[in-house]
Scaffold this active site. Sequence first.
Site, mmCIF file in Angstrom:
data_model
loop_
_atom_site.group_PDB
_atom_site.id
_atom_site.type_symbol
_atom_site.label_atom_id
_atom_site.label_comp_id
_atom_site.label_asym_id
_atom_site.label_seq_id
_atom_site.Cartn_x
_atom_site.Cartn_y
_atom_site.Cartn_z
ATOM 1 N N ARG A 147 -13.639 -23.447 38.898
ATOM 2 C CA ARG A 147 -12.959 -24.097 40.183
ATOM 3 C C ARG A 147 -14.222 -24.702 41.304
ATOM 4 O O ARG A 147 -15.209 -24.215 41.405
ATOM 5 C CB ARG A 147 -12.265 -23.137 40.830
ATOM 6 C CG ARG A 147 -11.121 -23.706 41.886
ATOM 7 C CD ARG A 147 -10.527 -22.934 42.590
ATOM 8 N NE ARG A 147 -11.117 -22.329 43.711
ATOM 9 C CZ ARG A 147 -10.962 -21.128 44.198
ATOM 10 N NH1 ARG A 147 -10.019 -20.307 43.822
ATOM 11 N NH2 ARG A 147 -11.722 -20.633 45.174
ATOM 12 N N HIS A 171 -0.927 -17.259 46.821
ATOM 13 C CA HIS A 171 -1.751 -17.406 47.722
ATOM 14 C C HIS A 171 -2.284 -18.784 47.972
ATOM 15 O O HIS A 171 -2.036 -19.699 47.200
ATOM 16 C CB HIS A 171 -3.205 -16.612 47.462
ATOM 17 C CG HIS A 171 -4.024 -17.149 46.162
ATOM 18 N ND1 HIS A 171 -3.523 -16.662 45.000
ATOM 19 C CD2 HIS A 171 -4.936 -17.820 46.121
ATOM 20 C CE1 HIS A 171 -4.405 -17.272 43.992
ATOM 21 N NE2 HIS A 171 -5.443 -18.043 44.815
ATOM 22 N N ASP A 183 -5.769 -20.922 48.565
ATOM 23 C CA ASP A 183 -7.018 -20.559 48.536
ATOM 24 C C ASP A 183 -7.928 -20.257 49.675
ATOM 25 O O ASP A 183 -7.808 -21.319 50.721
ATOM 26 C CB ASP A 183 -7.894 -21.479 47.474
ATOM 27 C CG ASP A 183 -7.625 -20.978 46.203
ATOM 28 O OD1 ASP A 183 -7.164 -20.165 45.910
ATOM 29 O OD2 ASP A 183 -7.843 -22.287 45.441
#
Length: 336
Positions: free
Chosen positions: A293, A122, A124
Amino acid sequence: MPETPTVTKLNVRRAAGYIGAYVDGVDLKADLDDATIEQLRQALYTHKVLFFRDQHLDHAAHVAFGERFGPLAVRAREQDTEELIPFPQILTISPQLDRKLVGADYEAVFRSKWVTSISGWHVDASQVVNPPAIAFLRADEIPPFGGDTHWTNLVAAYQGLSEPIRKMIDGLQAEHTFWPAQQLDPSNPVEKKAIDMIGNKRMAVHPVVRVHPETGEKALFVNPSRTARIMGMNPVESRKLLDLLFEELTRPQYTVRFTWEPGSVAVWDNRCTAHLAAADIDHIEGAVRIMHRTSTVGDIPVGPDGFTSYAVAGEPLIEPSADNGAPADSSPRETR
Ligand code: SIN
């Protein structure tokens, strides 16, 4: 007297043939001078993902480092443990946190529902009109084995396609949502809870090929996890073309794999890479993997023909402000 900023000589070593570099000789906790940040930015544009060892950032240092690259987005899901409340920019990814907050490891539920072996790849938050530009992921606790992350170079993937295909996709657009990668069953109570927890209604239409706003490189901007369909094609054509593009972008030669240690940091350019958490420790009882993150608020993608992405549903990513210290929108989350 203000402290003199630290001037740094970076040591950048390539990690794989198409993507990735290890960077030594820099302390990300230091008050880095603008020239060092610029060197890091240029290294990022060249290598797409940078790996740093032994950094041991705390939340404040993690946020401060990321902010040198642009305003950071407010995290997109509820997870306000005491220590995270002052840092709305930090998203924690951990089975332990999931269990504490919602009683099960929902990341693992999602991964168990991937529809194909490549579903986990993916970009993000590509379901948002302005997906993050640069992401900063740090490892806090890491199991003794497993839990690696892979990245792939979407510029190399674009260049790997034949000219007729490149010409065709240069003018195409695709719809992105949170859901194409999983088939969750709302009649199953655990899966229903996972659906409700994510609840992500964001949807955007992006160019299939994105022109990088800094480098001018063309990147293939679709991903198996989030790209639902090609606009204007019938479902069969759309599926076949997406499968061809997904196969190209997940070719092992365009990828790099990083084995985390506590204190490691990875910084990637989310505009021209996709990534995959290996998901090889979900079955290991008691495996602890705690990652944090941050991501800069991204620009709105533009295609080679000037097509500019638009939101079909939901809000763009936003940076924190005085009145949005907590997630502004309680539903969307975009860890995977
Ligand atoms: C990971 O946990 O390895 C990847 C995190 C992400 O998808 O951003």
